[in-house]
Design an enzyme around this catalytic site. Structure first.
Site, PDB file in Angstrom:
ATOM      1  N   LYS A  42       0.845  -1.207   0.000  1.00 12.45           N
ATOM      2  CA  LYS A  42       0.000   0.000   0.000  1.00 12.45           C
ATOM      3  C   LYS A  42       0.878   1.255   0.000  1.00 12.45           C
ATOM      4  CE  LYS A  42      -0.323  -0.234   5.062  1.00 12.45           C
ATOM      5  NZ  LYS A  42      -1.174  -0.700   6.189  1.00 12.45           N
ATOM      6  N   ARG A 141     -10.815  -0.385  14.566  1.00 10.94           N
ATOM      7  CA  ARG A 141     -10.496   0.404  13.382  1.00 10.94           C
ATOM      8  C   ARG A 141     -11.350  -0.053  12.210  1.00 10.94           C
ATOM      9  NH1 ARG A 141      -4.472   1.013  10.737  1.00 10.94           N
ATOM     10  NH2 ARG A 141      -4.883  -1.121  10.039  1.00 10.94           N
ATOM     11  N   TYR A 264      15.657  30.665   7.145  1.00  8.77           N
ATOM     12  CA  TYR A 264      14.469  31.419   7.583  1.00  8.77           C
ATOM     13  C   TYR A 264      14.502  31.666   9.086  1.00  8.77           C
ATOM     14  CZ  TYR A 264      12.065  30.824   3.121  1.00  8.77           C
ATOM     15  OH  TYR A 264      11.701  30.879   1.798  1.00  8.77           O
ATOM     16  N   MET A 312      11.693  24.689   2.076  1.00  7.54           N
ATOM     17  CA  MET A 312      10.925  23.804   1.202  1.00  7.54           C
ATOM     18  C   MET A 312      11.846  22.971   0.301  1.00  7.54           C
ATOM     19  SD  MET A 312       8.055  24.732  -1.661  1.00  7.54           S
ATOM     20  CE  MET A 312       6.981  25.606  -0.533  1.00  7.54           C
TER      21      MET A 312
HETATM   22  C1  LIG Z   1      -0.432  -1.688   6.872  1.00 16.06           C
HETATM   23  C2  LIG Z   1      -1.004  -2.983   7.273  1.00 16.06           C
HETATM   24  C3  LIG Z   1      -0.181  -4.123   7.379  1.00 16.06           C
HETATM   25  C4  LIG Z   1       1.329  -4.041   7.306  1.00 16.06           C
HETATM   26  O1  LIG Z   1       1.785  -3.485   8.505  1.00 16.06           O
HETATM   27  P1  LIG Z   1       3.337  -3.389   8.875  1.00 16.06           P
HETATM   28  O2  LIG Z   1       3.343  -2.929  10.286  1.00 16.06           O
HETATM   29  O3  LIG Z   1       3.896  -2.383   7.942  1.00 16.06           O
HETATM   30  O4  LIG Z   1       3.931  -4.722   8.675  1.00 16.06           O
HETATM   31  C5  LIG Z   1      -0.786  -5.343   7.618  1.00 16.06           C
HETATM   32  N1  LIG Z   1      -2.122  -5.431   7.780  1.00 16.06           N
HETATM   33  C6  LIG Z   1      -2.945  -4.365   7.711  1.00 16.06           C
HETATM   34  C7  LIG Z   1      -4.392  -4.536   7.925  1.00 16.06           C
HETATM   35  C8  LIG Z   1      -2.408  -3.098   7.485  1.00 16.06           C
HETATM   36  O5  LIG Z   1      -3.203  -2.027   7.465  1.00 16.06           O
END
Ligand SMILES: *Cc1c(COP(=O)(O)O)cnc(C)c1O
Length: 379
Positions: A42, A141, A264, A312
């Site tokens: 992801k 969640r 800055y 930046m």
């Molecule tokens: C992001 C995520 C993972 C991976 O988590 P890590 O801590 O990066 O290994 C696994 N399962 C779900 C549901 C996630 O949201």
């Protein structure tokens, strides 16, 4: 992909070691076997490039991939081997059923409404559709509550329409193996999975959970950060390979007199004559602004402190410790690497490695070290 010209003149170079990602994957796979090992890619593989990362992992035998958003899955899916399974963690957005089914994606059904809509889509398509079902084992969640599980378990039509390929949940405290919440979540998860779909494969562990005892591994583990060189354990010591090196070009070097301010707000004032280099990246490239005056860069092993506020597109660096002329315009200094590891950067910024990686910007030249591993059998 950026153009060659963009890369040639980029202010910084991000090197991503695909061989290390594959080695980390295989180390986890060996650890958790006979459980299978998926890859969480992801957020563009935590900023490192989902297409390239997933291709290297597929070559090494990975067949289960997770992204968060349906859009990510629609982009990544066509690049994966035909037999790969691609899950969408954030589930099935209303109205996306057909797109999801047509693309052969597997939504993680997180609510009763999503479950019903996927079953409806299956009926409309005239075939059973695969999905993961997530249950909430205590993180509050995503996923079905215990009451939801009761309702869905009683809905025989759902199981006729939907192939529950995975029952999953997520650990809230996986970075701390001794946290009592882990054992509570494990027993809640197993009870809910047993109630919902007793024969279905189970998945609970992210990276941290993959380093917990075998009871947490179920049938499939879902590491993300560990693949990318972030230590999943709060106390460290998981022995994974570093993946990312970030080097930044010197844009200019100047000598400033005592009393000169840098950057800055003129928050840094030279107490004596100093040599200051200006580096070609800034907070727009994901280098946290709060690291101004805290972090350093390294040149041939010499620590060079950052001074003044992070801009930046630039960062001030005190290079007085180097010989005059030793560091020139165009030279690359190390920001993330052996001398200043990813974890150290995250610690200084009072955040986690995940946030540093996923914030790294899009203006870098990206160099991929190829994976040398070939011939994964698929698992
Ligand atoms: C992001 C995520 C993972 C991976 O988590 P890590 O801590 O990066 O290994 C696994 N399962 C779900 C549901 C996630 O949201």
């Amino acid at each position: 992909m950026r153009s060659d010209a963009f890369d040639a003149y980029a202010g910084a170079r991000l090197t991503i070691d695909l061989d290390a990602i594959v080695a980390n994957y295989l180390a986890i796979a060996a650890r958790v076997a006979p459980a299978r090992t998926a890859a969480v890619v992801k957020a563009d593989a935590y900023g490192l490039g989902a297409t390239k990362v997933a291709a290297a992992l597929a070559d090494a035998g990975c067949r289960d991939f997770f992204v968060a958003m349906l859009g990510e899955a629609l982009e990544l899916g066509p690049t994966l081997p035909a037999e790969a399974r691609l899950y969408v963690l954030n589930g099935l957005p209303p109205g996306a059923e057909q797109a999801c089914a047509q693309a052969g994606l597997r939504p993680v059904l997180n609510s009763l409404a999503q479950a019903r809509r996927w079953a409806q889509a299956a009926r409309a398509a005239g075939r059973r559709l695969p999905a993961a079902v997530q249950v909430d084992s205590g993180m509050s969640r995503l996923g079905l509550s215990a009451e939801d599980v009761e309702q869905l378990a009683a809905d025989r039509g759902f199981f006729a329409d939907v192939d529950v390929a995975l029952v999953m949940s997520h650990l809230a405290c996986a970075d701390t193996p001794d946290a009592p919440a882990n054992a509570r979540q494990l027993s809640t998860f197993n009870a809910l999975a047993e109630r919902l779909a007793p024969g279905a494969p189970r998945s609970l562990a992210n990276s941290g959970g993959s380093f917990a005892s075998a009871a947490f591994h179920g049938d499939l583990v879902r590491p993300g950060i560990a693949l990318y060189g972030g230590d999943p354990l709060a106390q460290g010591g998981s022995g994974l390979r570093d993946v990312v090196t970030l080097e930044v070009r010197v844009v200019q070097v100047r000598t400033v007199p005592a009393g000169a301010g840098v950057g800055y707000g003129l928050t840094y004032v030279a107490g004596e004559e100093r040599r200051i280099a200006t580096l070609g990246m800034g907070y727009a490239d994901g280098w946290p602004r709060r690291l101004g005056g805290k972090a350093a860069a390294y040149w041939r092993g010499v620590r060079l402190p950052m001074v003044g506020r992070i801009s930046m597109d630039s960062i001030g660096l005190d290079v007085t410790d180097l010989a005059d002329g030793e560091l020139a315009e165009g030279d690359l200094v190390e920001l993330i690497g052996p001398h200043q590891p990813l974890q150290a950067v995250a610690d200084m910024a009072e955040t986690i490695t995940y946030e540093i990686l996923t914030s790294l910007g899009r203006r870098f030249e990206r160099v991929y070290r190829p994976s040398t591993y070939r011939g994964g059998q698929g698992q």
